[in-house]
Design an enzyme around this catalytic site. Structure first.
Site, PDB file in Angstrom:
ATOM      1  CD  GLU A  59       6.926   0.888  -1.546  1.00  0.00           C
ATOM      2  OE1 GLU A  59       7.812   1.682  -1.173  1.00  0.00           O
ATOM      3  OE2 GLU A  59       5.702   1.061  -1.346  1.00  0.00           O
ATOM      4  CD  GLU A  84       0.443   0.225  -8.028  1.00  0.00           C
ATOM      5  OE1 GLU A  84       0.739  -0.128  -6.881  1.00  0.00           O
ATOM      6  OE2 GLU A  84      -0.480  -0.339  -8.687  1.00  0.00           O
ATOM      7  CG  ASP A 111       2.951  -9.565 -12.529  1.00  0.00           C
ATOM      8  OD1 ASP A 111       3.481  -9.473 -11.416  1.00  0.00           O
ATOM      9  OD2 ASP A 111       2.253 -10.528 -12.886  1.00  0.00           O
ATOM     10  CG  ASP A 133      -4.250  -5.838  -4.575  1.00  0.00           C
ATOM     11  OD1 ASP A 133      -4.447  -4.761  -3.978  1.00  0.00           O
ATOM     12  OD2 ASP A 133      -3.970  -5.888  -5.780  1.00  0.00           O
ATOM     13  CE  LYS A 137     -16.153 -13.039  -2.112  1.00  0.00           C
ATOM     14  NZ  LYS A 137     -16.586 -12.480  -3.378  1.00  0.00           N
ATOM     15  CB  THR A 207       1.031   3.186   2.791  1.00  0.00           C
ATOM     16  OG1 THR A 207       0.050   2.279   3.307  1.00  0.00           O
ATOM     17  CG2 THR A 207       2.423   2.632   3.032  1.00  0.00           C
ATOM     18  NE  ARG A 208      -3.555   7.503  -1.441  1.00  0.00           N
ATOM     19  CZ  ARG A 208      -3.910   7.486  -2.708  1.00  0.00           C
ATOM     20  NH1 ARG A 208      -5.179   7.507  -3.030  1.00  0.00           N
ATOM     21  NH2 ARG A 208      -3.024   7.439  -3.673  1.00  0.00           N
ATOM     22  CE1 TYR A 209      -5.805  -2.095   1.554  1.00  0.00           C
ATOM     23  CE2 TYR A 209      -4.433  -2.368   3.495  1.00  0.00           C
ATOM     24  CZ  TYR A 209      -5.460  -2.802   2.688  1.00  0.00           C
ATOM     25  OH  TYR A 209      -6.151  -3.931   3.025  1.00  0.00           O
ATOM     26  CD  GLU A 210       0.463   1.961   8.402  1.00  0.00           C
ATOM     27  OE1 GLU A 210       1.140   0.946   8.628  1.00  0.00           O
ATOM     28  OE2 GLU A 210       0.919   3.117   8.517  1.00  0.00           O
TER      29      GLU A 210
HETATM   30  C1  LIG Z   1      -3.782  -2.708  -1.376  1.00  0.00           C
HETATM   31  S1  LIG Z   1      -2.764  -1.804  -2.461  1.00  0.00           S
HETATM   32  C2  LIG Z   1      -1.544  -1.101  -1.349  1.00  0.00           C
HETATM   33  C3  LIG Z   1      -0.803   0.027  -1.986  1.00  0.00           C
HETATM   34  C4  LIG Z   1       0.302   0.669  -1.129  1.00  0.00           C
HETATM   35  N1  LIG Z   1       1.396  -0.258  -0.903  1.00  0.00           N
HETATM   36  C5  LIG Z   1      -0.225   1.191   0.183  1.00  0.00           C
HETATM   37  O1  LIG Z   1       0.112   0.591   1.229  1.00  0.00           O
HETATM   38  O2  LIG Z   1      -0.975   2.175   0.177  1.00  0.00           O
HETATM   39  C6  LIG Z   1      -1.844  -3.074  -3.303  1.00  0.00           C
HETATM   40  C7  LIG Z   1      -1.115  -2.562  -4.539  1.00  0.00           C
HETATM   41  O3  LIG Z   1      -0.374  -3.632  -5.134  1.00  0.00           O
HETATM   42  C8  LIG Z   1      -0.434  -3.492  -6.523  1.00  0.00           C
HETATM   43  N2  LIG Z   1      -0.187  -4.814  -7.115  1.00  0.00           N
HETATM   44  C9  LIG Z   1      -1.026  -5.869  -7.128  1.00  0.00           C
HETATM   45  N3  LIG Z   1      -0.476  -6.905  -7.791  1.00  0.00           N
HETATM   46  C10 LIG Z   1       0.756  -6.493  -8.196  1.00  0.00           C
HETATM   47  C11 LIG Z   1       1.792  -7.115  -8.944  1.00  0.00           C
HETATM   48  N4  LIG Z   1       1.662  -8.355  -9.412  1.00  0.00           N
HETATM   49  N5  LIG Z   1       2.909  -6.401  -9.185  1.00  0.00           N
HETATM   50  C12 LIG Z   1       3.038  -5.126  -8.700  1.00  0.00           C
HETATM   51  N6  LIG Z   1       2.090  -4.494  -7.993  1.00  0.00           N
HETATM   52  C13 LIG Z   1       0.960  -5.170  -7.748  1.00  0.00           C
HETATM   53  C14 LIG Z   1      -1.856  -2.965  -6.787  1.00  0.00           C
HETATM   54  O4  LIG Z   1      -1.968  -2.324  -8.041  1.00  0.00           O
HETATM   55  C15 LIG Z   1      -2.056  -2.034  -5.612  1.00  0.00           C
HETATM   56  O5  LIG Z   1      -1.708  -0.707  -5.916  1.00  0.00           O
END
Ligand SMILES: C[S@@+](CC[C@H](N)C(=O)[O-])C[C@H]1O[C@@H](n2cnc3c(N)ncnc32)[C@H](O)[C@@H]1O
Length: 228
Positions: A59, A84, A111, A133, A137, A207-210
């Site tokens: 994930e 994460e 990353d 993310d 834009k 998920t929290r974001y959802e």
């Molecule tokens: C909008 S959040 C969604 C988090 C979670 N999946 C949820 O649905 O609640 C996107 C997540 O992706 C992580 N993220 C962004 N770029 C990443 C990367 N290159 N590798 C791993 N995680 C990344 C961010 O730190 C962030 O926690």
């Protein structure tokens, strides 16, 4: 910079300071749970886990960790790698993994491209990327994680016949992803009816974001791609 995301994390790494317990676990337990891409990956990924596991899932960007932890608890015979880079989220997940005695989870706090490149070819049986993310834009779209290069990375790490599951509530990101999948020979979108992209996968904990997206009136889409 390349035209598409090719590995240089744009998000936030640090939020609230870690709690004392999270800081302690970072020292006592994170070293055994954290993957180390500076040494070669084992040919058999199952050997990364303390518990015997029949296959390995990934994930990317697990955020609050709700989904990662739920899947790990629900599937003790599956090894799950969670990535994460945001330290506050990693601190929380770490506490849950240790306190829950989860022996089928490994973590990485940077990353995801570093781990995708490190994994042996065809070593994953399933990959999730849930609400990446959005980069709303247009001039920032090239920062989106889904890119031709990153689909190559997923394609290499996933075994043929496995699935890549992607969720987003952002229409332009859904379109973006479908377009990149259509142009990628290793993947095909499996949807046959509207329910296939309107309904989440079995056992979905949210998920929290959802939850935030739903509160704000946005509609989640769940895309299932087959690794040919
Ligand atoms: C909008 S959040 C969604 C988090 C979670 N999946 C949820 O649905 O609640 C996107 C997540 O992706 C992580 N993220 C962004 N770029 C990443 C990367 N290159 N590798 C791993 N995680 C990344 C961010 O730190 C962030 O926690």
């Amino acid at each position: 910079m390349t035209d598409f995301y090719d590995g240089s994390f744009y998000g936030r790494r640090k939020g609230k300071p870690l709690t004392p317990r999270q800081s302690t676990l970072m020292e006592t337990d994170m070293p055994r749970l954290q993957l180390d891409p500076s040494v070669p990956a084992p040919a058999d990924l199952a050997s990364l886990f303390e518990a015997p596991v029949r296959e390995v899932w990934l994930e990317v960007g697990f955020g609050g960790g709700e989904h990662l932890l739920h899947r790990a608890r629900e599937n003790p015979d599956v090894g799950i790698i969670g990535i994460e880079p945001f330290s506050t989220s990693m601190g929380k997940a770490l506490v849950e993994v240790v306190d829950g005695g989860l022996k089928n989870v490994r973590l990485y706090d940077d990353d995801a491209v570093q781990i995708l490149d490190w994994l042996p070819e065809a070593s994953l049986s399933l990959a999730y990327q849930l609400y990446p993310d959005p980069w709303h834009k247009k001039r920032h779209w090239k920062r989106r994680f889904i890119s031709p290069k990153n689909l190559d990375r997923y394609a290499r790490a996933l075994r043929p016949g496995s699935q890549f599951r992607f969720a987003s509530d952002i229409d332009t990101y859904v379109d973006w992803t479908l377009r990149h999948i259509r142009d990628h020979e290793a993947f095909e979108w499996t949807a046959e009816t509207a329910d296939d992209w309107r309904q989440p996968w079995a056992g979905w904990p949210g998920t929290r974001y959802e939850a935030k997206a739903l509160r704000e009136g946005r509609v989640p889409r769940y895309l299932t791609f087959l690794r040919r």
